[in-house]
Design a protein around this motif. Structure first.
Motif, PDB file in Angstrom:
ATOM      1  N   PHE B  55      51.581   6.133 -13.564  1.00  9.34           N
ATOM      2  CA  PHE B  55      52.085   7.194 -12.702  1.00  9.34           C
ATOM      3  C   PHE B  55      50.944   8.094 -12.257  1.00  9.34           C
ATOM      4  O   PHE B  55      51.181   9.205 -11.802  1.00  9.34           O
ATOM      5  CB  PHE B  55      53.159   8.009 -13.432  1.00  9.34           C
ATOM      6  N   MET B 112      53.045   8.427 -18.404  1.00 12.02           N
ATOM      7  CA  MET B 112      52.883   9.869 -18.319  1.00 12.02           C
ATOM      8  C   MET B 112      51.448  10.292 -18.613  1.00 12.02           C
ATOM      9  O   MET B 112      50.968  11.275 -18.068  1.00 12.02           O
ATOM     10  CB  MET B 112      53.851  10.568 -19.266  1.00 12.02           C
ATOM     11  N   LEU B 113      50.755   9.544 -19.481  1.00  7.14           N
ATOM     12  CA  LEU B 113      49.364   9.915 -19.742  1.00  7.14           C
ATOM     13  C   LEU B 113      48.493   9.657 -18.528  1.00  7.14           C
ATOM     14  O   LEU B 113      47.595  10.464 -18.224  1.00  7.14           O
ATOM     15  CB  LEU B 113      48.821   9.127 -20.923  1.00  7.14           C
ATOM     16  N   LEU B 115      49.505   9.879 -15.596  1.00  6.59           N
ATOM     17  CA  LEU B 115      49.860  11.014 -14.729  1.00  6.59           C
ATOM     18  C   LEU B 115      49.049  12.256 -15.110  1.00  6.59           C
ATOM     19  O   LEU B 115      48.470  12.925 -14.252  1.00  6.59           O
ATOM     20  CB  LEU B 115      51.354  11.298 -14.880  1.00  6.59           C
ATOM     21  N   ALA B 116      48.990  12.520 -16.418  1.00  6.56           N
ATOM     22  CA  ALA B 116      48.249  13.701 -16.865  1.00  6.56           C
ATOM     23  C   ALA B 116      46.786  13.606 -16.471  1.00  6.56           C
ATOM     24  O   ALA B 116      46.171  14.594 -16.053  1.00  6.56           O
ATOM     25  CB  ALA B 116      48.384  13.860 -18.373  1.00  6.56           C
ATOM     26  N   MET B 117      46.223  12.394 -16.557  1.00  7.17           N
ATOM     27  CA  MET B 117      44.819  12.203 -16.189  1.00  7.17           C
ATOM     28  C   MET B 117      44.593  12.556 -14.717  1.00  7.17           C
ATOM     29  O   MET B 117      43.619  13.202 -14.361  1.00  7.17           O
ATOM     30  CB  MET B 117      44.411  10.739 -16.410  1.00  7.17           C
ATOM     31  N   MET B 119      46.371  14.526 -13.009  1.00  7.18           N
ATOM     32  CA  MET B 119      46.561  15.971 -12.819  1.00  7.18           C
ATOM     33  C   MET B 119      45.327  16.758 -13.241  1.00  7.18           C
ATOM     34  O   MET B 119      45.078  17.852 -12.742  1.00  7.18           O
ATOM     35  CB  MET B 119      47.793  16.454 -13.587  1.00  7.18           C
ATOM     36  N   ILE B 120      44.539  16.206 -14.175  1.00  2.17           N
ATOM     37  CA  ILE B 120      43.276  16.863 -14.533  1.00  2.17           C
ATOM     38  C   ILE B 120      42.380  16.901 -13.300  1.00  2.17           C
ATOM     39  O   ILE B 120      41.832  17.946 -12.937  1.00  2.17           O
ATOM     40  CB  ILE B 120      42.561  16.112 -15.679  1.00  2.17           C
ATOM     41  N   LYS B 127      40.540  23.832  -7.954  1.00  5.88           N
ATOM     42  CA  LYS B 127      39.832  25.037  -8.392  1.00  5.88           C
ATOM     43  C   LYS B 127      38.363  25.054  -8.012  1.00  5.88           C
ATOM     44  O   LYS B 127      37.682  26.041  -8.239  1.00  5.88           O
ATOM     45  CB  LYS B 127      39.945  25.169  -9.922  1.00  5.88           C
ATOM     46  N   TYR B 237      47.419  14.171  -6.333  1.00  8.93           N
ATOM     47  CA  TYR B 237      48.655  14.733  -6.871  1.00  8.93           C
ATOM     48  C   TYR B 237      49.600  13.622  -7.315  1.00  8.93           C
ATOM     49  O   TYR B 237      49.534  12.506  -6.803  1.00  8.93           O
ATOM     50  CB  TYR B 237      49.317  15.613  -5.808  1.00  8.93           C
ATOM     51  N   TRP B 238      50.493  13.949  -8.227  1.00  6.70           N
ATOM     52  CA  TRP B 238      51.300  12.884  -8.826  1.00  6.70           C
ATOM     53  C   TRP B 238      52.313  12.312  -7.849  1.00  6.70           C
ATOM     54  O   TRP B 238      52.772  11.189  -8.027  1.00  6.70           O
ATOM     55  CB  TRP B 238      51.990  13.359 -10.098  1.00  6.70           C
ATOM     56  N   THR B 239      52.641  13.048  -6.785  1.00  3.15           N
ATOM     57  CA  THR B 239      53.573  12.476  -5.810  1.00  3.15           C
ATOM     58  C   THR B 239      52.922  11.331  -5.027  1.00  3.15           C
ATOM     59  O   THR B 239      53.606  10.410  -4.602  1.00  3.15           O
ATOM     60  CB  THR B 239      54.058  13.560  -4.835  1.00  3.15           C
ATOM     61  N   GLY B 242      53.359   8.529  -7.187  1.00  2.35           N
ATOM     62  CA  GLY B 242      54.768   8.154  -7.106  1.00  2.35           C
ATOM     63  C   GLY B 242      55.031   7.262  -5.909  1.00  2.35           C
ATOM     64  O   GLY B 242      55.788   6.297  -5.995  1.00  2.35           O
TER      65      GLY B 242
END
Lengths: 298, 314
Positions: B55, B112-113, B115-117, B119-120, B127, B237-239, B242
């Motif tokens: 994801f 999900m992991l 995905l988290a990667m 998102m990092i 930023k 982004y995760w979308t 997706g």
């Protein structure tokens, strides 16, 4: 010293928020083994519902205390209805399919619900600041703390304690523990597993909506709030160990404090630090801090 | 049979390349993006056959895209072939690094992991001012072996570039699927402990598959960046991920061709939906996804094989 104190208080408030958002997710996962992406929708619907309720109540100049209650009740009612529709209408059809497939089903439902939100509430953002203002603030040394934030921490602690107590000492909680441990054996002993699933999903949905309602006064209720929450809640739950309430609590505290520290010391790392903590924890404990040992199936 | 399908595939690519000058420009641009994204989907299919659903494939997609963008900004390297390959290499390296963590996980944890990667990376991109922050930044046009086409000529050149990479990579991936390592996907999905008992390290195999899918996503991202001439954090982004998962499910993991057809259909439907029913796009996406999972668990590709199966039976 002041920074340290600010980090601890901010961290606790943020942890309370994270815990309230994540506890429903971890409950549903623990019992049903479903990673429920629609949890983000529950949160968003809760926040929107609460904002609408605040509009209805405070525009009429009704007393403050009742307004907050009205917001929370409105959100929970929406969560209940939404949870019912999803569980009875969609999830029921895919019980027993691959866990990943079920995640995708909840993802699909999440996408649909995102547009339902736009359809109902439109693209504009809402504010529900009244309870936050009404609660006021107190000065502690040089810092000003919002009473609403303090209330949030107390509430999170209460949910944690009640949740743990309910799991250990009530009849339903014990049934739940049995179902979590072994679904088939539970069914063989005459436990109505399907009913347990439905009730659990509804409780999880209401907890998600409650999280949204409680956060509504602190944020601008706008499109896309559900997306952020689901990723964040997953990080918290993964750190703690999926399906564990204590884990969600510890995960929320770790993430909350880490983020507060980042905000005060190195703001540009804010988003990064949450996932970095997660990667670090999972590097040593692959299934989180409070994970159960899974037997290998040959 | 196998040779026949290679031949059909090669023919399809040649036809797609040959008719381009007579196609309307919007269709060429659309196909360019669709085929670039199809490469990412190809990587997803490799993992999907092993029972893994990433994801967070947008991570490698964005690494490929940003590599191209940064090369254009801070170095004199402009050649499109070079920048795409460098982007792929970087994405591969990132995939290799996160693979040490990800390869230990299966099922939803893997999903999900990853995905988290991604998102990092998203957090870092949003930023970081020097990386353009939320707005992203412009990508240099690039040169094609010294040529610098303009306007519609450039669009066609990019389209042919994407087709070229697609043809080569599709061929390599189908070779991989018929190799031992590629064929071990389904056994791992069914029962990985038995595969372990055969003396094969499942974690290492999955790590390899991750790197391959990362490289594919990197190429896809790099080509997309060249085509759109802009990069922004939404790519990580995760979308975005997706969307890739969506195409994979819709197309099914049955064949390499499914990735390209599925991706093209997805882009067509998306552009139509944005034109005719703006604001309902996610609802359409969600509904189609739901219906596909419920009624066509093996994707649209399985319709073809079903029809074929019926023919053979009758």
């Amino acid at each position: 010293m002041l920074t340290a104190f600010a980090i601890v208080t901010d961290g606790l408030v943020y942890a309370a928020y994270l815990f309230l958002v994540a506890v429903g997710l971890t409950l549903i996962f623990g019992v049903m083994k479903i990673l429920n992406v629609t949890h983000g929708s529950f949160y968003a619907f809760g926040a929107y519902g609460a904002a609408t309720a605040a509009g209805i109540w405070f525009d009429r100049g009704l007393p403050d205390a009742g307004g907050f209650l009205f917001m929370v009740l409105m959100a929970m009612a929406i969560g209940l209805v939404l949870g019912m529709v999803l569980e009875r209408g969609i999830l029921r059809l895919v019980y027993g399919r691959d866990e990943v497939v079920v995640v995708l089903v909840t993802y699909a439902a999440f996408l649909i619900l995102e547009d339902v939100i736009t359809f109902i509430w439109g693209p504009r953002s809402y504010a529900a600041y009244q309870p936050m203002v009404a609660a006021g603030s107190i000065d502690v040394g040089e810092l000003t703390l919002s009473n609403y934030d303090i209330g949030l921490v107390v509430l999170a602690a209460a949910v944690a304690i009640i949740g743990r107590w309910a799991l250990k000492y009530t009849r339903y909680g014990r049934l739940l523990t049995v179902v979590i441990f072994d679904r088939e054996t539970a069914a063989a002993y005459g436990i109505n597993v399907k009913l347990v699933y439905t009730v659990t999903f509804l409780i999880g949905a209401m907890l998600g909506a409650l999280g949204g309602a409680l956060m509504a006064p602190k944020i601008s209720v706008t499109l896309g709030i559900g997306v952020e929450v689901i990723v964040l809640a997953f990080a918290v739950v993964a750190i703690g160990g999926m399906g564990s309430v204590e884990g969600a609590l510890i995960g929320a505290l770790i993430v909350g404090l880490a983020r507060a520290a980042a905000v005060h010391i190195a703001p540009q790392l804010e988003l990064f630090v949450i996932y970095a903590v997660m990667a670090l924890v999972l590097g040593f404990r692959p299934y989180g801090l409070f994970s159960q040992i899974q037997p290998r199936k040959i | 049979m196998r040779r026949g399908s290679y031949l059909i595939g090669a023919l399809a690519f040649i036809v797609a390349a040959a008719i381009a000058p007579w196609l309307p420009p919007w269709l060429v641009s659309l196909a360019t993006i669709a085929f670039a994204n199809a490469l990412v989907v190809l990587g997803l299919i490799i993992l999907w056959r092993t029972g893994l659903v990433p994801f967070g494939q947008a991570l490698f997609y964005a690494v490929g895209a940003y590599t191209v963008a940064l090369l254009g900004r801070y170095t004199p390297i402009r050649d499109v072939f070079v920048v795409v390959i460098v982007g792929a290499v970087f994405a591969g390296i990132i995939a290799w690094l996160v693979g040490f963590l990800l390869a230990r996980y299966r099922e939803i944890f893997f999903a999900m992991l990853s995905l988290a990667m991604s998102m990092i990376l998203y957090g870092i991109l949003v930023k970081t001012e020097t990386l353009g922050s939320t707005d992203g930044f412009h990508v240099e046009a690039g040169t094609f072996l010294g040529f610098r086409p303009d306007g519609q000529e450039r669009n066609l050149a990019i389209y042919w570039l994407v087709l070229g990479f697609s043809a080569v990579l599709a061929f390599l991936v189908s070779l991989y699927f018929s190799s031992v390592a590629g064929a071990l996907g389904n056994p791992i999905r069914d029962n990985e402990i038995r595969v372990e008992f055969l003396g094969i390290s499942v974690d290492r195999l999955i790590h390899l598959k991750l790197v391959i899918s990362g490289v594919l996503a990197g190429v896809g991202g790099a080509l997309a960046a060249l085509a759109v001439q802009h990069v922004d954090p939404a790519m990580a982004y995760w979308t975005t991920s997706g969307g890739f998962v969506f195409v994979t499910i819709l197309a099914g993991a049955g064949s390499v061709a499914a990735a390209f057809v599925g991706s093209l259909v997805f882009e067509l439907v998306r552009s139509l939906a944005v034109d005719f029913v703006p604001g309902e796009w996610q609802m359409i996406l969600g509904t189609v996804l739901l219906l596909t999972i419920l009624f066509l668990p093996d994707g649209l590709g399985s319709l073809v094989s079903r029809l074929r199966g019926n023919k053979a039976a009758s």
